[in-house]
Design an enzyme around this catalytic site. Structure first.
Site, PDB file in Angstrom:
ATOM      1  N   PRO A   1       0.686  -1.058  -0.050  1.00  0.00           N
ATOM      2  CA  PRO A   1       0.140  -0.087  -0.131  1.00  0.00           C
ATOM      3  C   PRO A   1       1.017   1.038  -0.045  1.00  0.00           C
ATOM      4  O   PRO A   1       1.930   1.398   0.530  1.00  0.00           O
ATOM      5  CB  PRO A   1      -0.737  -0.171   1.431  1.00  0.00           C
ATOM      6  CG  PRO A   1       0.079  -1.059   2.182  1.00  0.00           C
ATOM      7  CD  PRO A   1       0.848  -1.691   1.428  1.00  0.00           C
ATOM      8  N   GLY A   2       0.455   2.208  -0.807  1.00  0.00           N
ATOM      9  CA  GLY A   2       1.093   3.686  -0.504  1.00  0.00           C
ATOM     10  C   GLY A   2       0.073   4.637  -0.079  1.00  0.00           C
ATOM     11  O   GLY A   2       0.105   5.027   0.955  1.00  0.00           O
TER      12      GLY A   2
ATOM     13  N   CYS B   1      -2.063  29.262 -14.861  1.00  0.00           N
ATOM     14  CA  CYS B   1      -3.037  30.063 -16.132  1.00  0.00           C
ATOM     15  C   CYS B   1      -3.672  28.951 -16.987  1.00  0.00           C
ATOM     16  O   CYS B   1      -3.325  28.994 -18.498  1.00  0.00           O
ATOM     17  CB  CYS B   1      -1.783  30.625 -16.905  1.00  0.00           C
ATOM     18  SG  CYS B   1      -0.630  29.348 -17.855  1.00  0.00           S
TER      19      CYS B   1
HETATM   20  N1  LLP Z   1       2.609  -1.119  -6.152  1.00  0.00           N
HETATM   21  C1  LLP Z   1       2.661  -0.574  -7.498  1.00  0.00           C
HETATM   22  C2  LLP Z   1       3.368  -1.598  -8.299  1.00  0.00           C
HETATM   23  C3  LLP Z   1       2.111   0.448  -7.875  1.00  0.00           C
HETATM   24  O1  LLP Z   1       2.033   0.732  -8.880  1.00  0.00           O
HETATM   25  C4  LLP Z   1       1.123   1.061  -6.919  1.00  0.00           C
HETATM   26  C5  LLP Z   1       0.603   2.532  -7.545  1.00  0.00           C
HETATM   27  C6  LLP Z   1       1.134   0.880  -5.459  1.00  0.00           C
HETATM   28  C7  LLP Z   1       1.731  -0.465  -5.285  1.00  0.00           C
HETATM   29  C8  LLP Z   1       0.493   1.659  -4.404  1.00  0.00           C
HETATM   30  O2  LLP Z   1      -0.866   1.775  -4.879  1.00  0.00           O
HETATM   31  P1  LLP Z   1      -1.666   2.530  -3.601  1.00  0.00           P
HETATM   32  O3  LLP Z   1      -1.722   1.727  -2.495  1.00  0.00           O
HETATM   33  O4  LLP Z   1      -1.193   3.797  -3.309  1.00  0.00           O
HETATM   34  O5  LLP Z   1      -3.092   2.691  -4.219  1.00  0.00           O
HETATM   35  N2  LLP Z   1      -1.259   8.965  -8.695  1.00  0.00           N
HETATM   36  C9  LLP Z   1      -2.606   8.390  -8.252  1.00  0.00           C
HETATM   37  C10 LLP Z   1      -2.132   6.983  -7.997  1.00  0.00           C
HETATM   38  C11 LLP Z   1      -1.247   6.176  -8.784  1.00  0.00           C
HETATM   39  C12 LLP Z   1      -0.788   4.911  -8.171  1.00  0.00           C
HETATM   40  C13 LLP Z   1       0.217   4.150  -9.095  1.00  0.00           C
HETATM   41  N3  LLP Z   1       0.515   3.080  -8.608  1.00  0.00           N
HETATM   42  C14 LLP Z   1      -3.653   8.914  -7.582  1.00  0.00           C
HETATM   43  O6  LLP Z   1      -3.158  10.115  -7.297  1.00  0.00           O
HETATM   44  O7  LLP Z   1      -4.573   8.590  -7.135  1.00  0.00           O
END
Ligand code: LLP
Length: 425
Positions: free
Chosen positions: A279-280, A350
């Protein structure tokens, strides 16, 4: 507490001993503010999803790479992923050791693969051609393969990463071809991983995709592959609609399903290796917000525009994905303002698409108000840019003691010029 609209941060004691108006005055705006206590709580919640000895939380650093936050996440026992040399650099800077960093990359060149391998990182490749390249760069090395489970989930088509309509992963049907490449280069396939997409609010697709990956792992075992790591990916959502009482993802329920699956599977297949979730957002989104200032208010026809310094150079998600971030409003001597008025909150870039909140019902904003876009800890600062030659904001951490400290200074005009090869007067 100056409280035009602040019941959420009041309830979670987000600002500790600080006050958003003072923080804005002391550090300037726009300003990313993080809360250490909330960050640690999220890490512990995730680590508690399963008591299985091989279970680990592999924080996906792309969501936020501030090394102070990374160090806290490390202290909480998480490992970490990286997907660029920059993320490797920052993870190492935060004290992670190479064996704690998993390189999950996509479409990279030989130098980048070699850099990761030379530093001792385990690398996951996500196509047969990258596997081939990795075999040439690091023959005889250990490798992981990212599979595409054919199941996707996410808040926008732009962040769904499983299924046929995405560029990610190796199709399971190509497993034998992949094993042939592995054998040709004397590689050791030690792990498999996947990621179905970002932000789901019920765990159904995630659990279904876990089953796909475990079935693949079972097939690999039959073929004599001894895996050490199975990584199910991230994507766990958080409730962005704080003031509408949006329900949280049922983590306890998901944890039970996850725990049962990995325990049963390990027992059935005699597996003593690791399982990762990745998770991120869930780790860092809610521990962060971005403070800005209302610089101008006007009417254009029937629309009320509140013009702030939170442009899409500061918080890109609303512009990129029509993402929703709830808002708080702080004002000197403020009292709760019951009257809600439809307003569009915009930035100072802008472009007409520079909209932070479209036609949002909020207490009437006034020039000089400080406002917060909530849940900006994930994919906030890391996606900020210097578009319009604006300076990227500073970052502040409210520690466990309730006091704020600067963890990244605001950029300067000299920073803007730092990569130029001509001299400026
Ligand atoms: N592992 C991989 C291989 C990933 O590509 C990602 C996110 C994660 C883990 C973590 O995912 P999470 O748990 O954060 O959902 N910028 C976008 C989100 C892009 C996520 C890309 N990959 C936003 O602001 O919603």
């Amino acid at each position: 507490m100056p409280n035009i609209r602040s019941s959420y941060t009041d309830r979670v004691n987000f600002f500790g001993g600080e006050n958003p108006l003072e923080l804005a005055a002391r550090f300037g705006t726009p300003l990313y503010v993080y809360n250490e206590h909330i960050l640690r709580r999220r890490c512990r919640e995730l680590a508690g999803l399963s008591a299985h000895p091989g279970f680990h939380v592999n924080y996906s650093a792309k969501a936020n790479t501030n090394p102070v936050l990374l160090s806290i996440i490390r202290e909480e026992g998480c490992v970490v992923d990286a997907m660029s040399p920059g993320e490797i650099f920052l993870n190492l800077h935060a004290g992670f050791t190479p064996d704690q960093i998993l390189y999950v990359c996509n479409n990279v060149d030989a130098d980048e693969l070699k850099n990761a391998a030379d530093r001792g990182l385990l690398v996951s490749v996500d196509s047969l051609s990258q596997l081939e390249l990795y075999g040439r760069v690091n023959p005889g090395g250990r490798v992981m393969i990212r599979f595409n489970p054919g199941i996707g989930a996410g808040h926008s088509a732009k962040v769904i990463t499983g299924g046929k309509e995405t560029k990610f992963g190796v199709e399971p049907a190509r497993m034998d071809e992949a094993l042939a490449v592995v054998a040709r280069h004397g590689l050791r396939l030690v792990g498999i991983n996947q990621h179905i997409g970002s932000l789901f609010m019920d765990g159904e697709s995630y659990v279904a995709a876990m089953d796909v990956l475990l079935a693949l792992a079972a097939r690999l075992k039959e073929k004599g592959v001894r895996l050490e790591l199975i990584d199910f990916g991230g994507g766990f959502g958080i409730p962005y609609h704080k003031y509408d009482g949006e329900k949280r993802l049922d983590m306890a329920g998901l944890g039970m399903l996850l725990h049962r699956r990995i325990s049963d599977w390990s027992a059935e297949y005699g597996y003593a290796g690791r399982f990762y979730i990745e998770p991120g957002r869930y780790v860092v989104a809610e521990c962060g917000l971005v403070l800005g200032r209302v610089n101008a208010v006007k009417n254009n026809g029937s629309n009320i525009y509140a013009g702030t310094d939170i442009g899409f150079n500061v918080l890109a998600r609303p512009m990129l994905y029509d993402a929703f971030h709830d808002m708080e409003i702080y004002r000197e001597g403020g009292v709760p303002d019951e009257e809600l008025v439809e307003q569009t909150v915009v930035g100072n870039i802008c472009e007409s698409g520079d909209i932070l909140a479209k036609k949002r019902l909020l207490p009437r904003l006034r020039e000089g108000d400080i406002l917060a876009a909530l849940d900006a800890g994930a994919y906030g600062y890391v996606m900020a840019s210097t578009y319009n030659s604006r300076l990227r904001p500073a970052e502040v951490l409210i520690g466990e003691d309730g006091a704020a400290r600067l963890i990244r200074r605001r950029e300067t005009l000299e920073d803007l010029a730092s990569t130029l090869l001509c001299s400026l007067n």
